[in-house]
Write a protein that holds these residues in place. Structure first.
Motif, PDB file in Angstrom:
ATOM      1  N   GLN A 246      51.025  16.707  21.447  1.00  0.00           N
ATOM      2  CA  GLN A 246      51.390  17.864  20.633  1.00  0.00           C
ATOM      3  C   GLN A 246      51.703  17.445  19.191  1.00  0.00           C
ATOM      4  O   GLN A 246      51.286  18.114  18.237  1.00  0.00           O
ATOM      5  CB  GLN A 246      52.604  18.580  21.240  1.00  0.00           C
ATOM      6  N   THR A 247      52.410  16.344  19.050  1.00  0.00           N
ATOM      7  CA  THR A 247      52.730  15.846  17.710  1.00  0.00           C
ATOM      8  C   THR A 247      51.468  15.416  16.970  1.00  0.00           C
ATOM      9  O   THR A 247      51.292  15.706  15.781  1.00  0.00           O
ATOM     10  CB  THR A 247      53.714  14.660  17.800  1.00  0.00           C
ATOM     11  N   ILE A 248      50.585  14.708  17.676  1.00  0.00           N
ATOM     12  CA  ILE A 248      49.327  14.262  17.071  1.00  0.00           C
ATOM     13  C   ILE A 248      48.486  15.464  16.639  1.00  0.00           C
ATOM     14  O   ILE A 248      47.853  15.444  15.574  1.00  0.00           O
ATOM     15  CB  ILE A 248      48.545  13.366  18.051  1.00  0.00           C
ATOM     16  N   ALA A 249      48.496  16.528  17.459  1.00  0.00           N
ATOM     17  CA  ALA A 249      47.728  17.737  17.115  1.00  0.00           C
ATOM     18  C   ALA A 249      48.180  18.308  15.772  1.00  0.00           C
ATOM     19  O   ALA A 249      47.363  18.798  14.979  1.00  0.00           O
ATOM     20  CB  ALA A 249      47.878  18.784  18.213  1.00  0.00           C
ATOM     21  N   GLY A 250      49.477  18.235  15.485  1.00  0.00           N
ATOM     22  CA  GLY A 250      49.977  18.701  14.196  1.00  0.00           C
ATOM     23  C   GLY A 250      49.577  17.786  13.049  1.00  0.00           C
ATOM     24  O   GLY A 250      49.272  18.250  11.946  1.00  0.00           O
ATOM     25  N   LEU A 251      49.542  16.479  13.326  1.00  0.00           N
ATOM     26  CA  LEU A 251      49.196  15.513  12.278  1.00  0.00           C
ATOM     27  C   LEU A 251      47.730  15.596  11.861  1.00  0.00           C
ATOM     28  O   LEU A 251      47.380  15.276  10.721  1.00  0.00           O
ATOM     29  CB  LEU A 251      49.508  14.088  12.754  1.00  0.00           C
ATOM     30  N   VAL A 252      46.856  15.997  12.800  1.00  0.00           N
ATOM     31  CA  VAL A 252      45.414  15.977  12.511  1.00  0.00           C
ATOM     32  C   VAL A 252      44.881  17.321  12.007  1.00  0.00           C
ATOM     33  O   VAL A 252      43.678  17.447  11.787  1.00  0.00           O
ATOM     34  CB  VAL A 252      44.598  15.530  13.749  1.00  0.00           C
ATOM     35  N   GLU A 253      45.750  18.292  11.812  1.00  0.00           N
ATOM     36  CA  GLU A 253      45.286  19.604  11.330  1.00  0.00           C
ATOM     37  C   GLU A 253      44.470  19.504  10.036  1.00  0.00           C
ATOM     38  O   GLU A 253      43.458  20.190   9.896  1.00  0.00           O
ATOM     39  CB  GLU A 253      46.477  20.542  11.145  1.00  0.00           C
ATOM     40  N   PRO A 254      44.854  18.642   9.074  1.00  0.00           N
ATOM     41  CA  PRO A 254      44.040  18.541   7.840  1.00  0.00           C
ATOM     42  C   PRO A 254      42.665  17.911   8.072  1.00  0.00           C
ATOM     43  O   PRO A 254      41.804  17.978   7.193  1.00  0.00           O
ATOM     44  CB  PRO A 254      44.891  17.643   6.922  1.00  0.00           C
ATOM     45  N   PHE A 255      42.454  17.310   9.236  1.00  0.00           N
ATOM     46  CA  PHE A 255      41.195  16.591   9.483  1.00  0.00           C
ATOM     47  C   PHE A 255      40.304  17.289  10.521  1.00  0.00           C
ATOM     48  O   PHE A 255      39.423  16.660  11.092  1.00  0.00           O
ATOM     49  CB  PHE A 255      41.500  15.162   9.964  1.00  0.00           C
ATOM     50  N   GLU A 256      40.536  18.571  10.744  1.00  0.00           N
ATOM     51  CA  GLU A 256      39.804  19.280  11.800  1.00  0.00           C
ATOM     52  C   GLU A 256      38.295  19.266  11.576  1.00  0.00           C
ATOM     53  O   GLU A 256      37.515  19.138  12.523  1.00  0.00           O
ATOM     54  CB  GLU A 256      40.304  20.726  11.925  1.00  0.00           C
ATOM     55  N   SER A 257      37.871  19.394  10.326  1.00  0.00           N
ATOM     56  CA  SER A 257      36.423  19.413  10.062  1.00  0.00           C
ATOM     57  C   SER A 257      35.798  18.058  10.387  1.00  0.00           C
ATOM     58  O   SER A 257      34.697  17.985  10.943  1.00  0.00           O
ATOM     59  CB  SER A 257      36.145  19.782   8.595  1.00  0.00           C
ATOM     60  N   ALA A 258      36.515  16.974  10.070  1.00  0.00           N
ATOM     61  CA  ALA A 258      36.016  15.629  10.378  1.00  0.00           C
ATOM     62  C   ALA A 258      35.992  15.394  11.888  1.00  0.00           C
ATOM     63  O   ALA A 258      35.061  14.784  12.424  1.00  0.00           O
ATOM     64  CB  ALA A 258      36.892  14.574   9.696  1.00  0.00           C
ATOM     65  N   ILE A 259      36.998  15.915  12.593  1.00  0.00           N
ATOM     66  CA  ILE A 259      37.046  15.780  14.059  1.00  0.00           C
ATOM     67  C   ILE A 259      35.876  16.522  14.689  1.00  0.00           C
ATOM     68  O   ILE A 259      35.201  16.010  15.587  1.00  0.00           O
ATOM     69  CB  ILE A 259      38.391  16.310  14.607  1.00  0.00           C
ATOM     70  N   ALA A 260      35.619  17.743  14.198  1.00  0.00           N
ATOM     71  CA  ALA A 260      34.503  18.532  14.726  1.00  0.00           C
ATOM     72  C   ALA A 260      33.176  17.809  14.516  1.00  0.00           C
ATOM     73  O   ALA A 260      32.295  17.818  15.378  1.00  0.00           O
ATOM     74  CB  ALA A 260      34.477  19.908  14.061  1.00  0.00           C
ATOM     75  N   LEU A 261      33.036  17.163  13.351  1.00  0.00           N
ATOM     76  CA  LEU A 261      31.808  16.429  13.052  1.00  0.00           C
ATOM     77  C   LEU A 261      31.648  15.225  13.988  1.00  0.00           C
ATOM     78  O   LEU A 261      30.559  14.963  14.509  1.00  0.00           O
ATOM     79  CB  LEU A 261      31.828  15.982  11.586  1.00  0.00           C
ATOM     80  N   LEU A 262      32.733  14.495  14.198  1.00  0.00           N
ATOM     81  CA  LEU A 262      32.682  13.327  15.084  1.00  0.00           C
ATOM     82  C   LEU A 262      32.378  13.731  16.526  1.00  0.00           C
ATOM     83  O   LEU A 262      31.702  12.997  17.250  1.00  0.00           O
ATOM     84  CB  LEU A 262      34.009  12.562  15.031  1.00  0.00           C
ATOM     85  N   CYS A 263      32.858  14.898  16.932  1.00  0.00           N
ATOM     86  CA  CYS A 263      32.643  15.362  18.311  1.00  0.00           C
ATOM     87  C   CYS A 263      31.185  15.729  18.584  1.00  0.00           C
ATOM     88  O   CYS A 263      30.804  15.933  19.744  1.00  0.00           O
ATOM     89  CB  CYS A 263      33.550  16.553  18.629  1.00  0.00           C
ATOM     90  N   THR A 264      30.367  15.824  17.526  1.00  0.00           N
ATOM     91  CA  THR A 264      28.930  16.075  17.739  1.00  0.00           C
ATOM     92  C   THR A 264      28.209  14.818  18.200  1.00  0.00           C
ATOM     93  O   THR A 264      27.063  14.880  18.627  1.00  0.00           O
ATOM     94  CB  THR A 264      28.272  16.594  16.448  1.00  0.00           C
ATOM     95  N   ILE A 265      28.869  13.659  18.109  1.00  0.00           N
ATOM     96  CA  ILE A 265      28.273  12.411  18.596  1.00  0.00           C
ATOM     97  C   ILE A 265      28.373  12.387  20.120  1.00  0.00           C
ATOM     98  O   ILE A 265      29.457  12.598  20.666  1.00  0.00           O
ATOM     99  CB  ILE A 265      29.013  11.183  18.021  1.00  0.00           C
ATOM    100  N   PRO A 266      27.281  12.146  20.836  1.00  0.00           N
ATOM    101  CA  PRO A 266      27.341  12.090  22.302  1.00  0.00           C
ATOM    102  C   PRO A 266      28.346  11.049  22.784  1.00  0.00           C
ATOM    103  O   PRO A 266      28.355   9.906  22.309  1.00  0.00           O
ATOM    104  CB  PRO A 266      25.911  11.699  22.700  1.00  0.00           C
ATOM    105  N   GLY A 267      29.224  11.446  23.693  1.00  0.00           N
ATOM    106  CA  GLY A 267      30.206  10.521  24.252  1.00  0.00           C
ATOM    107  C   GLY A 267      31.523  10.482  23.509  1.00  0.00           C
ATOM    108  O   GLY A 267      32.457   9.813  23.935  1.00  0.00           O
ATOM    109  N   VAL A 268      31.623  11.182  22.379  1.00  0.00           N
ATOM    110  CA  VAL A 268      32.874  11.213  21.609  1.00  0.00           C
ATOM    111  C   VAL A 268      33.583  12.543  21.839  1.00  0.00           C
ATOM    112  O   VAL A 268      33.065  13.599  21.468  1.00  0.00           O
ATOM    113  CB  VAL A 268      32.609  11.020  20.094  1.00  0.00           C
TER     114      VAL A 268
END
Length: 277
Positions: free
Chosen positions: A240-262
């Motif tokens: 839950q704490t990490i989810a709050g810390l990564v809010e500014p990086f949501e677009s980068a997370i979404a991009l990384l999740c397009t990689i198979p296996g990530v």
């Protein structure tokens, strides 16, 4: 060789003190100023002011565990700090002491011979602390799961040979029953089975019958299970704490999740290690 940094400083960092050698190049022969500071915040700030007063904004220091971090924290806002891998600034054998080390680091850095380590921005460094701690907790959880499973094996319970997951609903119900009951009732044990595991009722009973478990062993299993539940709760709170810390990086997370296996957890770990550049 070409002088890359006409004014720079080499720093040899220790737990309680640092030795700094300020190098100024005017003409062919460089001049040196050496000074020692403690690693308390007030002294580090005095070191910072000493650098500014001498018009030095380029500093190189060795990556010595975590000792360099407090110094980096206080310098990074206005001083360009290069953190070097120890292999790039290792002193020549037989020519090593605190003063010589800082001078050697400064001389190498002055000529541009020291590649800097990657140090991300502070928000990424804080996120990295959380993700690495989460990794430690997940490893601890795996160890406790193995410990829990082995505790039943040494008590002649071979349930893990029948069920695919010792921590599934059916298996958890059976292990709780074995630990808390004073006697073993096969019929009651069968009623605890759910879904497809009901078809393996005979195998489940056969894997348990004849087991030997003392009260002391039961107590130890309860300790392990209690600690495992606590670690699960801690990981959930950490997420839950990490989810709050990564809010500014949501677009980068979404991009990384397009990689198979990530997945999302892996994407957050990648960002915490290398940033979003």
């Amino acid at each position: 060789m070409k002088v890359v940094y006409p004014i720079c400083c080499g720093v040899d960092v220790h737990k309680t003190f640092l030795v700094a050698t300020l190098i100024t190049t005017q003409g062919i022969v460089p001049s040196y100023k050496k000074k020692r500071f403690s690693t308390f915040n007030k002294s580090i700030l005095a070191f910072k002011q000493w650098l500014i007063d001498n018009n030095c904004f380029d500093v190189c220091m060795e990556n010595t565990g975590k000792y360099y971090v407090p110094i980096y924290n206080l310098l990074e806002d206005c001083i360009r700090v290069t953190v070097a891998n120890p292999k790039w600034v290792a002193a020549v054998k037989g020519n090593k002491d605190d003063v010589k080390d800082s001078k050697w680091i400064g001389d190498l850095f002055r000529l541009g011979l020291v590649p800097g380590s990657f140090i991300p921005a502070k928000d990424i460094r804080i996120l990295r602390e959380y993700t690495r701690y989460r990794f430690k907790l997940v490893s601890c959880r795996s160890s406790e799961k193995n410990r829990f499973q082995n505790a039943f094996t040494v008590c002649n319970v071979a349930l893990d040979a029948v069920v695919s997951d010792m921590f599934g609903k059916s298996a958890s119900s059976i292990t709780d029953y074995l630990v808390n009951a004073d006697s073993f009732d096969p019929k009651h044990c069968i009623t605890l089975l759910q879904r497809s595991l009901k078809k393996k009722a005979d195998e489940v009973i056969e894997s348990i019958e004849g087991f030997q478990m003392t009260q002391e062993q039961k107590t130890r299993i309860r300790f392990v299970r209690k600690h495992l539940d606590f670690v699960d709760q801690l990981i959930a709170a950490l997420d839950q704490t990490i989810a709050g810390l990564v809010e500014p990086f949501e677009s980068a997370i979404a991009l990384l999740c397009t990689i198979p296996g990530v997945d999302r957890t892996s994407a957050v770990a990648i960002i915490s290690e290398i940033g979003i550049d």
